[in-house]
Design an enzyme around this catalytic site. Sequence first.
Site, PDB file in Angstrom:
ATOM      1  N   TYR A  76      28.597  -4.989 -30.270  1.00  0.00           N
ATOM      2  CA  TYR A  76      27.416  -3.913 -30.140  1.00  0.00           C
ATOM      3  C   TYR A  76      26.144  -4.435 -30.710  1.00  0.00           C
ATOM      4  O   TYR A  76      25.869  -4.696 -31.750  1.00  0.00           O
ATOM      5  CB  TYR A  76      27.750  -2.898 -31.236  1.00  0.00           C
ATOM      6  CG  TYR A  76      29.057  -2.133 -30.814  1.00  0.00           C
ATOM      7  CD1 TYR A  76      29.492  -2.138 -29.392  1.00  0.00           C
ATOM      8  CD2 TYR A  76      29.681  -1.624 -31.795  1.00  0.00           C
ATOM      9  CE1 TYR A  76      31.048  -1.708 -29.116  1.00  0.00           C
ATOM     10  CE2 TYR A  76      31.159  -0.778 -31.324  1.00  0.00           C
ATOM     11  CZ  TYR A  76      31.620  -1.021 -30.203  1.00  0.00           C
ATOM     12  OH  TYR A  76      32.911  -0.471 -29.943  1.00  0.00           O
ATOM     13  N   HIS A 143      39.392  -6.695 -30.522  1.00  0.00           N
ATOM     14  CA  HIS A 143      38.435  -5.991 -29.509  1.00  0.00           C
ATOM     15  C   HIS A 143      38.888  -6.184 -28.325  1.00  0.00           C
ATOM     16  O   HIS A 143      38.994  -7.142 -27.720  1.00  0.00           O
ATOM     17  CB  HIS A 143      36.832  -6.227 -30.012  1.00  0.00           C
ATOM     18  CG  HIS A 143      36.087  -5.207 -29.340  1.00  0.00           C
ATOM     19  ND1 HIS A 143      34.822  -5.338 -29.425  1.00  0.00           N
ATOM     20  CD2 HIS A 143      36.202  -3.969 -28.531  1.00  0.00           C
ATOM     21  CE1 HIS A 143      34.107  -4.482 -29.041  1.00  0.00           C
ATOM     22  NE2 HIS A 143      35.016  -3.577 -28.359  1.00  0.00           N
TER      23      HIS A 143
END
Length: 344
Positions: A76, A143
């Site tokens: 992010y 992830h």
Amino acid sequence: MSGTLPATYVKGFHDEEKVRRMEYRKLGKTGLEVSKISFGGGALCANYGFDLEEGIKTVHEALKSGINYVDTAPWYGQGRSEEVLGQALKDVPRESYYIATKVARYELDYEHMFDFSAKKTRESVEKSLKLLGLNYVDVIQIHDIEFAKNLDIVLNETLPTLEALVKEGKARYIGVSAYPLSVLKECLSRAPGRFDTVLTYCRYTLTDETLLEYLDFFKSQNLGIISAAAHGLGLLTNAGPQPWHPATDEQKALGRKAAAICLERGVELGKLALYYSMKLGEVGTFLTGMQTRQLLQINLAAFEQGLTDKEQEVLLYLTKNVLTKPFNWEGIELARYWAAINNK
């Protein structure tokens, strides 16, 4: 349950009345009692348009309101989300929240986007702790495992490295995330008992309820289930998705149509979307991105007050007339990724 104070309650820091209104649920075998709404740090970077000061104030207000689970990742904003959270959390008692970050997805360019190796995994966790200003995270997650060349590297390199980091006290629990639920099931089946949480996103929304088919399996593994992105990564909001959203043009057009109806009637589609998703009882927490206090208040209102009659009406209209057929964008991002990698 709501009404009682969770283990994360800190007198003098929290707004006690708001904390008592929040509902807390056990996150599977971790035993952590987490707020029904949790804070998605994915929005704390330029990916969603973002103001630093407002972002920090939003984190503080969310925590004081009883939200006690925060999720972020190196991906992010390429470390920016973790850095912003580090700034926001330095004045916050460490015992007042649980925080989760991730490994394996990193850079914007395809060649360096994913790295599931043991070496990079360890380096990444050390870097995350530094950016967050913490000695440990509560949950460390792998992830988007569907992008691994195969699951062997995830199970033979990434996972054992995380297990070692847990032994060293740098993380408490291990989780896994992906968009295709079939890949999550395969990974979890091949490593029984070694994962504590599972994060699935955009899989129980107004346009996709695939999560329902996998709940029994996840529960049989005693996993804490985190359901993220009720807003479909921005697709189900009045503002609409960012340019990078992987959905097809046809799917985006449906989102725009739903948003136009909401705008016309003075209703926020994102609030309807979150309310709709939060009906699911078996999920530990609903993770949602919010980078402004205004969005935080909309999300808290969806939880605390539910919908007004007018909002209920619009929601019903949308499910009957606009969002009538379920859809997802599984495979689109994956195909783009492998095409880019193979064309190098």
